[in-house]
Design a protein around this motif. Structure first.
Motif, PDB file in Angstrom:
ATOM      1  N   THR A  73       0.840  -1.201   0.000  1.00  0.00           N
ATOM      2  CA  THR A  73       0.000   0.000   0.000  1.00  0.00           C
ATOM      3  C   THR A  73       0.876   1.254   0.000  1.00  0.00           C
ATOM      4  N   LEU A  74       1.954   1.234   0.779  1.00  0.00           N
ATOM      5  CA  LEU A  74       2.870   2.381   0.780  1.00  0.00           C
ATOM      6  C   LEU A  74       3.463   2.596  -0.604  1.00  0.00           C
ATOM      7  N   VAL A  84       5.898  10.289   0.674  1.00  0.00           N
ATOM      8  CA  VAL A  84       7.321  10.144   0.374  1.00  0.00           C
ATOM      9  C   VAL A  84       7.922   9.222   1.422  1.00  0.00           C
ATOM     10  N   ARG A  85       8.915   8.462   0.982  1.00  0.00           N
ATOM     11  CA  ARG A  85       9.698   7.639   1.893  1.00  0.00           C
ATOM     12  C   ARG A  85      11.136   8.150   1.817  1.00  0.00           C
ATOM     13  N   ASN A  86      11.640   8.582   2.960  1.00  0.00           N
ATOM     14  CA  ASN A  86      13.001   9.110   3.054  1.00  0.00           C
ATOM     15  C   ASN A  86      13.757   8.351   4.120  1.00  0.00           C
ATOM     16  N   ARG A  87      15.060   8.495   4.100  1.00  0.00           N
ATOM     17  CA  ARG A  87      15.887   7.941   5.174  1.00  0.00           C
ATOM     18  C   ARG A  87      15.577   8.689   6.456  1.00  0.00           C
ATOM     19  N   VAL A  95      13.450   3.949   7.450  1.00  0.00           N
ATOM     20  CA  VAL A  95      12.680   4.766   6.520  1.00  0.00           C
ATOM     21  C   VAL A  95      11.685   5.608   7.314  1.00  0.00           C
ATOM     22  N   ALA A  96      11.569   6.880   6.935  1.00  0.00           N
ATOM     23  CA  ALA A  96      10.568   7.771   7.525  1.00  0.00           C
ATOM     24  C   ALA A  96       9.538   8.109   6.450  1.00  0.00           C
TER      25      ALA A  96
END
Length: 186
Positions: A73-74, A84-87, A95-96
């Motif tokens: 789903t993400l 958004v997926r960021n470090r 992942v944040a």
């Protein structure tokens, strides 16, 4: 009297179970977004209001699901430009998650939808009846807490009670709680 009490209690359980399982109809969702994606956006949005950084595991626990089930789903939400997926700033291995401007716009629309839906519900059943239902459910919760019931945390699953769950048999035509004159809540 015992049968009336049993019927009323079974109907209470059935109705609260049905309310819990309701999901928005497709016409109530923004175009191109599934109910699960909207649920996930809500979970991310609410988690971001409570924490500086939101990780997928936090969202999975809020949604009572697993990280692997949430991952797909993400991915879909990211592909649609809603998250958004960021470090992670605190742990480069993690992942944040965050909402994009478009994701935030959808959450703003959802807030407006909920406001309209609340107004429509109050218009349908009346504000006084809506407040009465809320007061009554609060009293039911207070009673359950006094009896030792504990509110489950996100991700926590209840153990089955001895003898199984006390749900009435599956609804068959003419056996649906709330239908007909025999309903204790009618």
């Amino acid at each position: 009297m015992d049968q009336e009490l049993n019927d009323a209690y079974a109907e209470l359980l059935q109705l609260t179970h049905q309310l819990h399982r309701l999901r928005p109809s497709d016409q109530d969702l923004p175009t191109g977004i599934t109910a699960m994606e909207m649920f996930t956006l809500h979970a991310i949005h609410h988690a971001l209001q409570q924490a500086d950084e939101v990780r997928p595991g936090m969202v999975a626990r809020r949604m009572h699901t697993t990280n692997s089930a949430l991952s797909q789903t993400l991915g879909a939400l990211e592909k649609k430009g809603l998250i958004v997926r960021n470090r992670s700033a605190s742990d480069s291995r993690a992942v944040a998650l965050g909402l994009t401007a478009q994701g935030q716009r959808i959450m703003d629309e959802a807030r407006e939808y909920r406001r309209r839906d609340a107004a429509n519900l109050a218009a349908y059943i009346g504000l006084e009846d809506l407040q009465h239902v809320c007061r009554t459910l609060k009293r039911v919760l207070e009673y359950r807490e006094q009896q030792g019931a504990v509110l489950m945390q996100p991700g926590e699953m209840p153990p089955p009670p001895p003898g199984g769950f006390p749900f009435p048999p599956a609804a068959a035509p003419g056996n649906v709680p709330g239908e007909g004159e025999g309903s204790p809540c009618a």
